[in-house]
Design an enzyme around this catalytic site. Structure first.
Site, PDB file in Angstrom:
ATOM      1  N   ARG A   5       5.216   0.097  -6.048  1.00  0.00           N
ATOM      2  CA  ARG A   5       5.276  -0.706  -4.952  1.00  0.00           C
ATOM      3  C   ARG A   5       4.210  -1.895  -5.181  1.00  0.00           C
ATOM      4  O   ARG A   5       4.294  -3.005  -4.401  1.00  0.00           O
ATOM      5  CB  ARG A   5       4.732   0.449  -3.824  1.00  0.00           C
ATOM      6  CG  ARG A   5       5.506   1.351  -3.352  1.00  0.00           C
ATOM      7  CD  ARG A   5       4.949   2.473  -2.561  1.00  0.00           C
ATOM      8  NE  ARG A   5       4.840   1.717  -1.068  1.00  0.00           N
ATOM      9  CZ  ARG A   5       5.425   2.149  -0.263  1.00  0.00           C
ATOM     10  NH1 ARG A   5       6.260   2.875  -0.389  1.00  0.00           N
ATOM     11  NH2 ARG A   5       4.963   1.525   1.037  1.00  0.00           N
ATOM     12  N   GLU A  55      19.598 -16.403  -6.384  1.00  0.00           N
ATOM     13  CA  GLU A  55      19.061 -14.904  -6.768  1.00  0.00           C
ATOM     14  C   GLU A  55      18.683 -15.201  -8.178  1.00  0.00           C
ATOM     15  O   GLU A  55      17.778 -14.520  -8.686  1.00  0.00           O
ATOM     16  CB  GLU A  55      20.370 -13.913  -6.544  1.00  0.00           C
ATOM     17  CG  GLU A  55      19.921 -12.513  -7.248  1.00  0.00           C
ATOM     18  CD  GLU A  55      18.648 -11.898  -6.611  1.00  0.00           C
ATOM     19  OE1 GLU A  55      17.976 -12.422  -5.669  1.00  0.00           O
ATOM     20  OE2 GLU A  55      18.125 -10.892  -6.929  1.00  0.00           O
ATOM     21  N   LYS A  68       6.551  -4.067  -3.865  1.00  0.00           N
ATOM     22  CA  LYS A  68       8.123  -3.605  -3.820  1.00  0.00           C
ATOM     23  C   LYS A  68       8.741  -3.705  -2.261  1.00  0.00           C
ATOM     24  O   LYS A  68       9.771  -3.860  -2.136  1.00  0.00           O
ATOM     25  CB  LYS A  68       8.383  -2.069  -4.535  1.00  0.00           C
ATOM     26  CG  LYS A  68       9.658  -1.590  -4.359  1.00  0.00           C
ATOM     27  CD  LYS A  68      10.582  -2.348  -5.423  1.00  0.00           C
ATOM     28  CE  LYS A  68      11.961  -2.016  -5.318  1.00  0.00           C
ATOM     29  NZ  LYS A  68      12.961  -2.996  -5.966  1.00  0.00           N
ATOM     30  N   TRP A 110      -2.945  -2.774  -1.546  1.00  0.00           N
ATOM     31  CA  TRP A 110      -2.564  -4.227  -1.890  1.00  0.00           C
ATOM     32  C   TRP A 110      -3.099  -5.026  -0.920  1.00  0.00           C
ATOM     33  O   TRP A 110      -2.707  -4.963   0.374  1.00  0.00           O
ATOM     34  CB  TRP A 110      -0.862  -4.049  -1.605  1.00  0.00           C
ATOM     35  CG  TRP A 110      -0.277  -5.437  -2.114  1.00  0.00           C
ATOM     36  CD1 TRP A 110       0.013  -5.776  -3.414  1.00  0.00           C
ATOM     37  CD2 TRP A 110       0.088  -6.717  -1.514  1.00  0.00           C
ATOM     38  NE1 TRP A 110       0.859  -6.850  -3.554  1.00  0.00           N
ATOM     39  CE2 TRP A 110       0.673  -7.542  -2.402  1.00  0.00           C
ATOM     40  CE3 TRP A 110       0.081  -7.017  -0.115  1.00  0.00           C
ATOM     41  CZ2 TRP A 110       1.296  -8.709  -1.864  1.00  0.00           C
ATOM     42  CZ3 TRP A 110       0.518  -8.134   0.265  1.00  0.00           C
ATOM     43  CH2 TRP A 110       1.290  -8.864  -0.437  1.00  0.00           C
ATOM     44  N   ASN A 124      -1.908   2.484   5.583  1.00  0.00           N
ATOM     45  CA  ASN A 124      -0.965   1.590   5.436  1.00  0.00           C
ATOM     46  C   ASN A 124      -0.477   0.523   6.615  1.00  0.00           C
ATOM     47  O   ASN A 124      -0.355   1.236   7.690  1.00  0.00           O
ATOM     48  CB  ASN A 124       0.556   1.915   5.042  1.00  0.00           C
ATOM     49  CG  ASN A 124       0.303   2.560   3.504  1.00  0.00           C
ATOM     50  OD1 ASN A 124      -0.556   2.470   2.936  1.00  0.00           O
ATOM     51  ND2 ASN A 124       1.623   2.964   3.195  1.00  0.00           N
ATOM     52  N   GLY A 125      -0.487  -0.682   6.564  1.00  0.00           N
ATOM     53  CA  GLY A 125      -0.146  -1.605   7.738  1.00  0.00           C
ATOM     54  C   GLY A 125      -1.370  -2.560   8.003  1.00  0.00           C
ATOM     55  O   GLY A 125      -2.171  -2.667   7.020  1.00  0.00           O
ATOM     56  N   LYS A 128      14.923 -14.127  -9.649  1.00  0.00           N
ATOM     57  CA  LYS A 128      14.649 -13.259 -10.671  1.00  0.00           C
ATOM     58  C   LYS A 128      13.733 -13.865 -11.803  1.00  0.00           C
ATOM     59  O   LYS A 128      12.886 -13.195 -12.222  1.00  0.00           O
ATOM     60  CB  LYS A 128      15.963 -12.654 -11.358  1.00  0.00           C
ATOM     61  CG  LYS A 128      16.859 -11.833 -10.529  1.00  0.00           C
ATOM     62  CD  LYS A 128      16.327 -10.457 -10.496  1.00  0.00           C
ATOM     63  CE  LYS A 128      15.297 -10.111  -9.335  1.00  0.00           C
ATOM     64  NZ  LYS A 128      15.840 -10.016  -8.309  1.00  0.00           N
ATOM     65  N   CYS A 145       0.787  -1.215  -0.159  1.00  0.00           N
ATOM     66  CA  CYS A 145       0.001  -0.094   0.116  1.00  0.00           C
ATOM     67  C   CYS A 145       0.871   1.218   0.215  1.00  0.00           C
ATOM     68  O   CYS A 145       1.755   1.359   0.495  1.00  0.00           O
ATOM     69  CB  CYS A 145      -0.733   0.147   1.177  1.00  0.00           C
ATOM     70  SG  CYS A 145      -1.981  -1.275   1.570  1.00  0.00           S
ATOM     71  N   HIS A 200      20.795 -35.891  -4.404  1.00  0.00           N
ATOM     72  CA  HIS A 200      20.115 -36.381  -3.198  1.00  0.00           C
ATOM     73  C   HIS A 200      18.924 -36.146  -3.194  1.00  0.00           C
ATOM     74  O   HIS A 200      18.049 -36.096  -2.320  1.00  0.00           O
ATOM     75  CB  HIS A 200      20.714 -35.540  -1.968  1.00  0.00           C
ATOM     76  CG  HIS A 200      22.232 -35.888  -1.531  1.00  0.00           C
ATOM     77  ND1 HIS A 200      22.694 -36.992  -1.168  1.00  0.00           N
ATOM     78  CD2 HIS A 200      23.231 -34.966  -2.118  1.00  0.00           C
ATOM     79  CE1 HIS A 200      23.847 -37.120  -1.049  1.00  0.00           C
ATOM     80  NE2 HIS A 200      24.283 -35.843  -1.673  1.00  0.00           N
ATOM     81  N   GLU A 230      10.075 -14.567 -10.327  1.00  0.00           N
ATOM     82  CA  GLU A 230       9.276 -13.514  -9.776  1.00  0.00           C
ATOM     83  C   GLU A 230       8.707 -12.735 -10.898  1.00  0.00           C
ATOM     84  O   GLU A 230       7.746 -12.156 -11.093  1.00  0.00           O
ATOM     85  CB  GLU A 230       9.742 -12.704  -8.902  1.00  0.00           C
ATOM     86  CG  GLU A 230      11.135 -11.948  -9.093  1.00  0.00           C
ATOM     87  CD  GLU A 230      11.852 -11.166  -8.044  1.00  0.00           C
ATOM     88  OE1 GLU A 230      11.228 -10.593  -7.316  1.00  0.00           O
ATOM     89  OE2 GLU A 230      12.933 -10.810  -8.230  1.00  0.00           O
TER      90      GLU A 230
HETATM   91  C1  F6R Z   1      12.950  -9.826  -5.276  1.00  0.00           C
HETATM   92  C2  F6R Z   1      13.072  -8.636  -4.195  1.00  0.00           C
HETATM   93  C3  F6R Z   1      12.649  -9.155  -2.956  1.00  0.00           C
HETATM   94  C4  F6R Z   1      13.268  -8.248  -1.881  1.00  0.00           C
HETATM   95  C5  F6R Z   1      12.833  -8.418  -0.480  1.00  0.00           C
HETATM   96  C6  F6R Z   1      13.493  -7.692   0.570  1.00  0.00           C
HETATM   97  O1  F6R Z   1      13.723  -9.184  -6.437  1.00  0.00           O
HETATM   98  O2  F6R Z   1      13.351  -7.573  -4.631  1.00  0.00           O
HETATM   99  O3  F6R Z   1      12.838 -10.391  -2.539  1.00  0.00           O
HETATM  100  O4  F6R Z   1      14.718  -8.338  -2.135  1.00  0.00           O
HETATM  101  O5  F6R Z   1      11.572  -8.384  -0.488  1.00  0.00           O
HETATM  102  O6  F6R Z   1      13.166  -6.240   0.382  1.00  0.00           O
HETATM  103  P1  F6R Z   1      14.123  -5.178   0.872  1.00  0.00           P
HETATM  104  O7  F6R Z   1      15.644  -5.263   0.288  1.00  0.00           O
HETATM  105  O8  F6R Z   1      13.434  -4.086   0.787  1.00  0.00           O
HETATM  106  O9  F6R Z   1      14.096  -5.197   2.497  1.00  0.00           O
END
Ligand code: F6R
Length: 608
Positions: A27, A481, A603, A75, A101-102, A485, A2, A504, A488
């Site tokens: 976001r 990672e 985000k 959200w 928000n929250g 990527k 949000c 395994h 997601e």
């Molecule tokens: C993946 C991504 C998330 C963030 C995670 C932590 O591309 O962006 O996995 O890395 O939500 O977010 P921050 O770094 O903002 O604590």
């Protein structure tokens, strides 16, 4: 997650609120709304879906006059995305509207209490209890009503309130959710994120937990929960507005991938002075570092993987045990942490709820905390004993790229800095590693240049339901990672395994033409990974290997090879991830995915 905005001033508020909400789109959200006070009445417009729908519904704000208002992108957490569940929410008497928000954790009991008192609920949200509490507690003094209301709330909130009886004022309060006030001339603002403010003002006040503010066009007054005034300092926002625009790229993600050489350099260069690493922000003395018996790195998602990759570098150079732990696990596992633990917290946004909770837990046990954060003034930066900023600039795409590589940059600096302080490295080796680190921005640029035609490889691999990523040591951390990527943004099932684990269990999943991305940049385990490649090839997999230029061992065993420049192994994660970001990007593009705003993702994950 949000987003909230608010405006009071001399201009029409609606277009400013809509513009602010557009800036918060990145976001992640599923519905949006605005509320304006005008001529003693609050009018509200809400839509499910994009801000564009809200602009259409309000005739770009023209049909919603007024110079004071609030806006929200939602959200969904409690209740499906719908017009009713979208914020702002209105009190039954029409006197108050709020955005939030929250999460209000005790909303069920409050809901029952308010229903029993005759308040009528329009939505399934946890938020709506707040506006009815306000109505219940309002006896002519709005500040008292807000204070009484927030005293009843358990959970997290960044709250914005308007009221018909104070038509030019905004009331805001914060607990464990970001809230920034923008200071203008004859106008003032609030937002959950500086990106919504920078087009209007660069002067900001960061509210802290437990603080409450009354905002009019002419002044901002901040109070504590007993209504005692608090002096706040105005901070200058240094982010470049252009940095939060696409600048000719089709997607923010591609722009941010391309910005990595600059972001890495901006992060390390100011901290290297005449071959000395200066981490003034940390006061990590030799005596203190000698007292540390373990380093715990905690974070979520990609930030956690940055920690996993850098663990090898820090542990090898400093000879101190490094434990990486997911923040969502660490917060609940009663960790063995004391004043001899150095906690390193990684977070791009600085607002991730689990990371904040894990940090508080470790601090309470006596750990010293260093936060590696991108957003200046964020909660994690404020809570930490020392904040080391990653100077990546605003990261708008939901999937992190430059946020990740700049986290590595800070951790590499830290590793070299601490190794030297602890006398674990001789001068010659230190200078040689420092010189390698200084060359990394160029090496990342070279990686981007070498892989400018990676979309051709993406064409071969995009039409798949499932992929595997394998590697060992740092290669494994980057495989994690790389797989994240891929899944997601392209929604392809992508799983990462330590290459040695294949036998395994996972190898049972390898079948004809199953893509396996094999990372082979770490020479100390190269032979072992090559054996694993041969094993999956023998079971029909199509292997896309990633290795350094000049490594001829791979060509004969892989179907395709992606090259990165050869760099010092301690720092190689920062080049290895770049082609994997590009691969995920082009695979997602070929699959026509919403790259910058992947479905279901946000985000900044400000709720648990
Ligand atoms: C993946 C991504 C998330 C963030 C995670 C932590 O591309 O962006 O996995 O890395 O939500 O977010 P921050 O770094 O903002 O604590």
């Amino acid at each position: 997650m949000c987003g909230i905005v608010g405006y009071t001033g001399v201009q029409g508020a609606s277009p400013i609120l809509l513009e602010g909400l557009k800036k918060l789109e990145y976001r992640g959200y599923d519905s949006a709304g605005i509320a304006l006070v005008n001529e003693g009445v609050i009018s509200i417009a809400k839509v499910t879906g994009r801000i564009a729908n809200l602009c259409e519904k309000t005739n770009d704000g023209k049909d919603y006059p007024g110079t004071c208002g609030i806006g929200h992108t939602r959200w969904a957490t409690h209740g499906a995305p719908s017009d009713n569940n979208a914020h702002p929410h209105l009190s039954n008497d029409g006197r108050f509207a709020i955005v939030h928000n929250g999460i209000i954790e005790n909303y069920m009991s409050l809901h029952d209490e308010l229903t029993a008192k005759g308040y009528h609920f329009e939505s399934q949200t946890d938020t709506e209890v707040i506006v009815h509490l306000l109505e219940m507690y309002y006896k002519g003094d709005i500040k008292k009503a807000v204070i009484k209301t927030i005293a009843r709330l358990q959970g997290s909130y960044a709250l914005g309130v308007i009221c018909t009886e104070h038509p030019d004022k905004l009331y805001v309060a914060r607990e464990a959710s970001p809230l920034i006030l923008g200071v203008g001339v004859s106008e003032n603002f609030f937002a959950s994120d500086v990106t919504a403010l920078v087009s209007y003002t660069r002067n900001a006040i960061y509210l802290e937990d437990g603080e409450f503010a009354e905002i009019s066009p002419e002044e901002i007054n901040v109070f504590d929960c007993t209504l005692k005034p608090i002096e706040k300092k105005i901070t200058r926002i240094v982010w470049d507005i252009k940095a939060s625009e696409k600048g000719g790229y089709e997607h923010f993600m591609l722009k941010e991938i391309m910005e990595q050489p600059r972001a890495f350099k901006a992060t390390i260069a100011p901290r290297i002075k005449d071959n000395d690493i200066v981490l003034d922000e940390t006061e990590l003395t030799k005596e203190y570092l000698e007292s540390v018996n373990k380093i715990v790195i905690t974070a979520c998602g990609s930030a956690y993987y940055a920690g996993c990759a850098a663990k090898y570098t820090i542990e090898k150079l400093c000879r101190v045990p490094v434990i990486t732990e997911l923040a969502s696990e660490l917060r609940y596992c009663d960790p063995l942490i004391d004043e001899h633990t150095l906690l390193i917290v990684l977070s791009q946004s600085g607002e991730t709820a689990d990371t904040i909770a894990a940090m508080k837990e470790c601090k309470s046990k006596g750990a010293k905390t260093i936060a590696v954060v991108n957003v200046v003034g964020s909660t994690i930066a404020t809570l930490a004993d020392h904040a080391l900023y990653t100077w990546a600039g605003p990261e708008i795409a939901v999937a992190t790229t430059k946020g990740f590589t700049t986290q590595l940059a800070v951790l590499y600096l830290f590793a070299l800095y601490a190794a030297k302080k602890l006398n674990n490295i001789d001068e010659e080796r230190y200078l040689s590693l420092l010189s390698s680190l200084k060359s990394m921005p160029k090496k990342i640029q070279e990686t981007l240049d070498t892989n400018s035609n990676i979309h051709k490889i993406a064409i071969k691999y995009y039409d798949n339901k499932s992929m595997f990523f394998i590697g060992r040591n740092t290669d494994y951390a980057i495989a994690l990672e790389g797989a994240l990527k891929m899944k997601e943004i392209s929604y392809i099932h992508a799983e990462s395994y330590a290459a040695g684990e294949l036998k395994h269990g996972t190898i049972a999943l390898i079948e004809e033409h199953r893509p396996v991305v094999a990372l082979c940049c770490n020479e100390s385990v190269m032979e072992k990974t090559v054996s694993n490649i041969v094993e999956v090839k023998a079971r029909g997999a199509d292997v896309l290997a990633l290795t350094f230029k000049g490594n001829s061992k791979i060509v004969s065993v892989a179907n395709d090879v992606i090259y990165v420049p050869k760099v010092e192994t301690f720092f190689s994660a920062a080049v290895e991830i770049v082609p994997l970001q590009l691969l995920a990007y082009y695979v997602a593009k070929l699959n026509e995915c919403d790259i910058d705003k992947p479905k279901n993702l946000a985000k900044s994950v400000t709720v648990e």
